[in-house]
Design a protein around this motif. Sequence first.
Motif, PDB file in Angstrom:
ATOM      1  N   UNK A   2      91.068  73.595  13.277  1.00  0.00           N
ATOM      2  CA  UNK A   2      91.308  73.741  14.836  1.00  0.00           C
ATOM      3  C   UNK A   2      89.526  74.694  14.493  1.00  0.00           C
ATOM      4  N   UNK A   3      89.007  75.324  13.993  1.00  0.00           N
ATOM      5  CA  UNK A   3      88.123  76.149  14.387  1.00  0.00           C
ATOM      6  C   UNK A   3      87.803  77.388  15.817  1.00  0.00           C
ATOM      7  N   UNK A   4      89.615  77.078  15.344  1.00  0.00           N
ATOM      8  CA  UNK A   4      89.659  78.514  17.353  1.00  0.00           C
ATOM      9  C   UNK A   4      90.914  79.144  16.642  1.00  0.00           C
ATOM     10  N   UNK A   5      91.553  79.996  17.494  1.00  0.00           N
ATOM     11  CA  UNK A   5      92.790  80.492  17.233  1.00  0.00           C
ATOM     12  C   UNK A   5      93.992  80.176  17.379  1.00  0.00           C
ATOM     13  N   UNK A   6      93.645  79.332  18.309  1.00  0.00           N
ATOM     14  CA  UNK A   6      95.011  78.900  19.753  1.00  0.00           C
ATOM     15  C   UNK A   6      96.293  78.474  18.967  1.00  0.00           C
ATOM     16  N   UNK A  21      97.885  80.803  17.040  1.00  0.00           N
ATOM     17  CA  UNK A  21      98.528  81.998  17.554  1.00  0.00           C
ATOM     18  C   UNK A  21     100.136  81.784  18.428  1.00  0.00           C
ATOM     19  N   UNK A  34      84.878  83.383  33.425  1.00  0.00           N
ATOM     20  CA  UNK A  34      85.738  82.736  32.524  1.00  0.00           C
ATOM     21  C   UNK A  34      87.387  82.637  32.563  1.00  0.00           C
ATOM     22  N   UNK A  35      87.899  84.454  33.023  1.00  0.00           N
ATOM     23  CA  UNK A  35      89.244  84.546  32.853  1.00  0.00           C
ATOM     24  C   UNK A  35      89.376  84.191  34.376  1.00  0.00           C
ATOM     25  N   UNK A  59      91.124  80.585  33.276  1.00  0.00           N
ATOM     26  CA  UNK A  59      91.533  80.907  32.285  1.00  0.00           C
ATOM     27  C   UNK A  59      93.569  79.071  32.850  1.00  0.00           C
ATOM     28  N   UNK A  83      85.843  78.256  29.734  1.00  0.00           N
ATOM     29  CA  UNK A  83      85.413  79.585  28.401  1.00  0.00           C
ATOM     30  C   UNK A  83      83.590  79.790  29.200  1.00  0.00           C
ATOM     31  N   UNK A 127      87.106  72.326  21.626  1.00  0.00           N
ATOM     32  CA  UNK A 127      86.064  73.344  22.376  1.00  0.00           C
ATOM     33  C   UNK A 127      84.881  73.297  21.440  1.00  0.00           C
ATOM     34  N   UNK A 128      84.640  72.772  19.317  1.00  0.00           N
ATOM     35  CA  UNK A 128      83.414  72.586  19.468  1.00  0.00           C
ATOM     36  C   UNK A 128      83.362  71.373  19.623  1.00  0.00           C
TER      37      UNK A 128
END
Lengths: 415, 415
Positions: free
Chosen positions: A195-199, A202, A256-257, A260, A264, A358-359
């Motif tokens: 993934x290269x991300x945390x989703x 988590x 960004x917030x 959500x 990003x 995302x990437x």
Amino acid sequence: MSAPTNLTINGARLWESLMELAKIGATEKGGVCRLTLTDLDKKARDLFAGWCKAAGATVSVDRMGNVFARREGRDPARPPVMTGSHIDTQPTGGKFDGAYGVMAGLEVLRTLHETGVETDAPIEVAVWTNEEGARFAPAMMGSGVFTGIFNEDEIKAKTDRDGVAFGDALEKIGYAGSLPCGGRKVGAFFECHIEQGPILEAAGKTIGVVTGGQAQRWYEVDLIGAESHAGTTPMERRRDALLGAARIIDMVNHIGLTHMPLARATCGVIESHPQSRNTVPGRVFLTVEFRHPDEAELSIMDKTFRAQAARIAGEIGLALDVKEIWHFPATPFHADCIAAVREAAKTRGYPHRDIISGAGHDALYLARVAPTAMIFVPCADGISHNEIESAKPEDLAAGCQVLLDAMLRRAYEVK
Amino acid sequence: MSAPTNLTINGARLWESLMELAKIGATEKGGVCRLTLTDLDKKARDLFAGWCKAAGATVSVDRMGNVFARREGRDPARPPVMTGSHIDTQPTGGKFDGAYGVMAGLEVLRTLHETGVETDAPIEVAVWTNEEGARFAPAMMGSGVFTGIFNEDEIKAKTDRDGVAFGDALEKIGYAGSLPCGGRKVGAFFECHIEQGPILEAAGKTIGVVTGGQAQRWYEVDLIGAESHAGTTPMERRRDALLGAARIIDMVNHIGLTHMPLARATCGVIESHPQSRNTVPGRVFLTVEFRHPDEAELSIMDKTFRAQAARIAGEIGLALDVKEIWHFPATPFHADCIAAVREAAKTRGYPHRDIISGAGHDALYLARVAPTAMIFVPCADGISHNEIESAKPEDLAAGCQVLLDAMLRRAYEVK
């Protein structure tokens, strides 16, 4: 014919191949440095090609050095169901970025070979040249030329920092093939990737069903105020460019917030002048980027950003210049391919969720010319482009199993 | 005896001397580049010394190269009433910063000389070595050693960027005098200077009655978050060090606004890492400085800043390190000297107002050992340390007149 559903990939073999490949360019800290078109890249390509031939595939190379390992289908006229990724790395890269997608493809070939299954459409595993863009910019050159986004001659003329041309480096390692690059139909394209991300980590999910890539808008912002003495200039008479930049950074984050969870919003680079402790900054350069899988949402973010930046600059008395320097369109993946991935994950009982990439990935370019989807698996702490990049063997095996199942399904569906 | 009140300085002569001095190191853009202890500095010192001798003064030089032009008093035992400033400039400096204070002192000597007035206390005009700190750091070396703030040997060992020691440069231009630096009583010290800020001009005042210098607190702030991929890291999982810095910059500005009109609050330097457009910044270095003439107010600003910075860092999950690297105490000037300046401005009918010195001046060091005050005159747009620095002849003459009146008054009062 319909797709066999009882084939199981060999997770241990996949892991062993990944570890074997990671020895080529291994770094002391457990990562990999295998820049594109180096001798190490050649060694890795040779290893891959040998493994594929041993698994009964035919290996060919196109003029961009993209390598294709093909297992013929019952109907060779059908467009191939393809998978693939890259084996070049960042200078301080990890063992899994790219390599996982290629080794997963190899494992698919090996599973089909040892079970003797014959698919309707051919199966191909691609190694795309220079995905990382670390030695030659831009990134994703091989898939970019294959899909007609880049011009082959222009790309071959690109040079690295030592002045070596891409085309010459390709010749030197013996991977300047004779096949035209692209111009042929691809029935479907799948890419496995960490993934290269945390989703996923988590959320406790094993499989990310990637539904597409984000649209991106990149900006350069210049703010001009007035340099003045920090001791003698009253607060109300300042035209502080850094204060303007600070408010824009906070505002960008707020955008960004507000959008959500998919948006990003990032300010990555800031340069303030004159960088003197007791001078009110007169000039700031700032980069801003927004990403969202939905172009309409991204457009709202763009409009809000421009209006708010103008308001902020106006309040402080700053001249403002906002340049959009890049707009990468949203890349929705193909419903059939997404469904094939989702169904496979569901059938196999793997915890899964939809996710946006995302990437950048080769699959985002392939999606312009072929029905495409991606399969993500978690990586530790979401860390990538780093020697400590790490992923679990069981997650990698699950992703590979989903790849096999999805490819098999499409190999009987595509005409 | 009491002070004569009918003496008038010669504004045209003052202006001519300023313009003559400005030829030494004149730049194409109308400014002056006359770095300390260069041949140009020597030439300017020689010119000043010659003019003073012609006006009947005795010139001496101390071991720091500070030059004193003395007009003897009726009672040589009395401590001198002194004025002065500096004739070194910034690399792209103007004609008035420093030079005005020295030429105003010269004009006082000339006026006394041509009228034959004999004061009770001696009158002295000082040229302080290296006020600017542009070639050798720190600034205000000459007055700093004279007032015991700096150690002479340490200062003489300081080197410029070419490795030349201050002491050697001083010897080379022939201004390493034999007099001890400091250690003698000064009856009063006055310094004329352009404001270097916009307040007098904006208020339409000719004379700034400077009541003291600001207290200053300088900080270095380090924020540590986590670098992460701008495309794959969700907003809620970011630890964006630049976002933290942005909120601190806005907060610092807010503290300044809350303590208007006397407070100053500035973030002058920012360094963000890794400066990549598509990476969430993981680390930021920021400088912060607060100024206020009232230590108690400055202390409140300090406490608010620390508490708010901790809150901001906590909200974003950043590690925060705030170091106070400098605390310069408030420098209230002497009531008698301030009164002498204010009375002179009032008597002469010059529009005037009290003002705080925002910048550093030799007078701020002199105030530690002698009753001191300063006289400000407006400069165009508040601009200084710039080749376009500009001031009006009539304002400069008014400031010089106030200087003469104030010095005369004190020359009969001090014992």
